[in-house]
Design a protein around this motif. Structure first.
Motif, PDB file in Angstrom:
ATOM      1  N   ASP A 154      -3.217   5.658  -4.400  1.00 46.41           N
ATOM      2  CA  ASP A 154      -3.950   6.781  -4.989  1.00 46.41           C
ATOM      3  C   ASP A 154      -2.952   7.922  -5.107  1.00 46.41           C
ATOM      4  O   ASP A 154      -2.898   8.827  -4.275  1.00 46.41           O
ATOM      5  CB  ASP A 154      -5.144   7.179  -4.124  1.00 46.41           C
ATOM      6  N   ASP A 155      -2.111   7.849  -6.135  1.00 47.98           N
ATOM      7  CA  ASP A 155      -1.035   8.827  -6.279  1.00 47.98           C
ATOM      8  C   ASP A 155      -1.565  10.238  -6.525  1.00 47.98           C
ATOM      9  O   ASP A 155      -0.910  11.226  -6.168  1.00 47.98           O
ATOM     10  CB  ASP A 155      -0.094   8.415  -7.414  1.00 47.98           C
ATOM     11  N   ASP A 156      -2.741  10.348  -7.163  1.00 53.18           N
ATOM     12  CA  ASP A 156      -3.297  11.684  -7.416  1.00 53.18           C
ATOM     13  C   ASP A 156      -3.572  12.412  -6.106  1.00 53.18           C
ATOM     14  O   ASP A 156      -3.235  13.593  -5.951  1.00 53.18           O
ATOM     15  CB  ASP A 156      -4.582  11.572  -8.242  1.00 53.18           C
ATOM     16  N   LEU A 157      -4.175  11.713  -5.153  1.00 54.22           N
ATOM     17  CA  LEU A 157      -4.449  12.338  -3.855  1.00 54.22           C
ATOM     18  C   LEU A 157      -3.158  12.647  -3.121  1.00 54.22           C
ATOM     19  O   LEU A 157      -2.992  13.729  -2.547  1.00 54.22           O
ATOM     20  CB  LEU A 157      -5.335  11.425  -2.998  1.00 54.22           C
ATOM     21  N   MET A 158      -2.210  11.688  -3.127  1.00 51.46           N
ATOM     22  CA  MET A 158      -0.958  11.889  -2.406  1.00 51.46           C
ATOM     23  C   MET A 158      -0.167  13.064  -2.991  1.00 51.46           C
ATOM     24  O   MET A 158       0.500  13.799  -2.270  1.00 51.46           O
ATOM     25  CB  MET A 158      -0.114  10.618  -2.455  1.00 51.46           C
ATOM     26  N   ASN A 159      -0.224  13.241  -4.297  1.00 52.88           N
ATOM     27  CA  ASN A 159       0.458  14.375  -4.921  1.00 52.88           C
ATOM     28  C   ASN A 159      -0.230  15.690  -4.581  1.00 52.88           C
ATOM     29  O   ASN A 159       0.405  16.750  -4.579  1.00 52.88           O
ATOM     30  CB  ASN A 159       0.508  14.194  -6.445  1.00 52.88           C
TER      31      ASN A 159
ATOM     32  N   VAL B  78       0.863  -1.181   0.000  1.00 50.54           N
ATOM     33  CA  VAL B  78       0.000   0.000   0.000  1.00 50.54           C
ATOM     34  C   VAL B  78       0.899   1.230   0.000  1.00 50.54           C
ATOM     35  O   VAL B  78       1.587   1.505   0.983  1.00 50.54           O
ATOM     36  CB  VAL B  78      -0.936   0.011   1.223  1.00 50.54           C
ATOM     37  N   ASN B  79       0.910   1.964  -1.102  1.00 52.53           N
ATOM     38  CA  ASN B  79       1.791   3.127  -1.242  1.00 52.53           C
ATOM     39  C   ASN B  79       1.194   4.346  -0.534  1.00 52.53           C
ATOM     40  O   ASN B  79       0.044   4.711  -0.790  1.00 52.53           O
ATOM     41  CB  ASN B  79       1.984   3.472  -2.717  1.00 52.53           C
TER      42      ASN B  79
END
Length: 260
Positions: free
Chosen positions: A205-210, A141-142
């Motif tokens: 969810d890289d979009d949220l993390m970014n 989980v990233n």
């Protein structure tokens, strides 16, 4: 367009909330304080704020042999090596050590050794999961985006990206090792069964993390926590919809493309 602006003002995104905190005066003062003042400066008045919380965990239930294998990692301050705790080794001190950011908390002493956050040497540590009696599918989980589209320019953004790269580096090294073993097995260069063929999957969810700023890591607002919970559930559902068929059969992460 006016409706969109009105909706954004009424229901700010988690990114907007964390950015507003990041540029607030209280956060700026607290951020500067942690960079200039050691957590050891408090002397006898120091107390780890996590102590009360982790003392309430049911360790005998979570760490029992009948439950899933549970591992917690911490970084030995003096040697720089990772230590992975499991089973009855896990206690309140181990949990606090695994979350010990050295600019905020004093190192946690366990059996005469001082420890910091395990993310510096294993974020997460995958090698304990390579044991033959454990499943061959590993789901990561990233929480730190592996990539960002832009080069950071602001001081806080630069430090945040340094932190992300540092914490991701150990995971990337272990994934490279997994890819190397997978390639040797596929090419028939090692006997079948001599090494475990691990299958790697990722939920993120890289979009949220970014979109979230560095402040979200230190100031857990209700809006951010709710957004993270909802995003995690949605990401898990997407993963199952797209890759449930891959579990037990093949990796859903394209390691050759990542390291080819």
């Amino acid at each position: 367009m006016r409706l969109a602006h009105w909706m954004t003002a009424l229901f700010p995104t988690p990114g907007m909330v964390s950015q507003s905190i990041e540029y607030s005066l209280p956060y700026s003062i607290a951020d500067a304080w942690t960079r200039m003042v050691s957590p050891y400066a408090y002397g006898p008045f120091y107390q780890n704020p996590l102590t009360r919380i982790v003392n309430e965990f049911h360790y005998n239930d979570v760490c029992a042999d009948k439950g899933p294998a549970f591992f917690v990692s911490a970084t030995n301050v003096k040697t720089g090596k990772i230590r992975v705790f499991s089973g009855l080794e896990i206690n309140p001190d181990v949990i606090m050590a695994s979350a010990c950011l050295p600019t905020i908390f004093q190192a946690v002493t366990i059996e005469g050794e001082d420890y910091w956050d395990g993310g510096y040497t294993g974020n997460p540590a995958l090698f304990p999961l390579f044991e033959p009696d454990l499943p061959s599918d590993i789901v990561v989980v990233n929480i730190n985006p592996p990539e960002r589209s832009d080069t950071p320019r602001e001081a806080r953004d630069i430090l945040n990206r340094i932190n992300e790269i540092s914490f991701n580096s150990s995971l990337l090294r272990e994934l490279r090792a997994v890819h190397f073993v997978q390639r040797l097995i596929a090419e028939g260069k090692i006997p079948e069964g001599a090494m475990k063929a691990v299958r790697i999957h990722m939920v993120s969810d890289d979009d949220l993390m970014n979109d979230l700023s560095v402040a979200s890591k230190l100031v857990p607002t209700p809006a951010t926590l709710t957004a993270l919970f909802d995003a995690g559930q949605a990401a898990a559902e997407r993963f199952l919809a797209d890759h449930a068929k891959d579990l037990g059969k093949k990796s859903s992460v394209d390691l050759p493309a990542m390291y080819g």
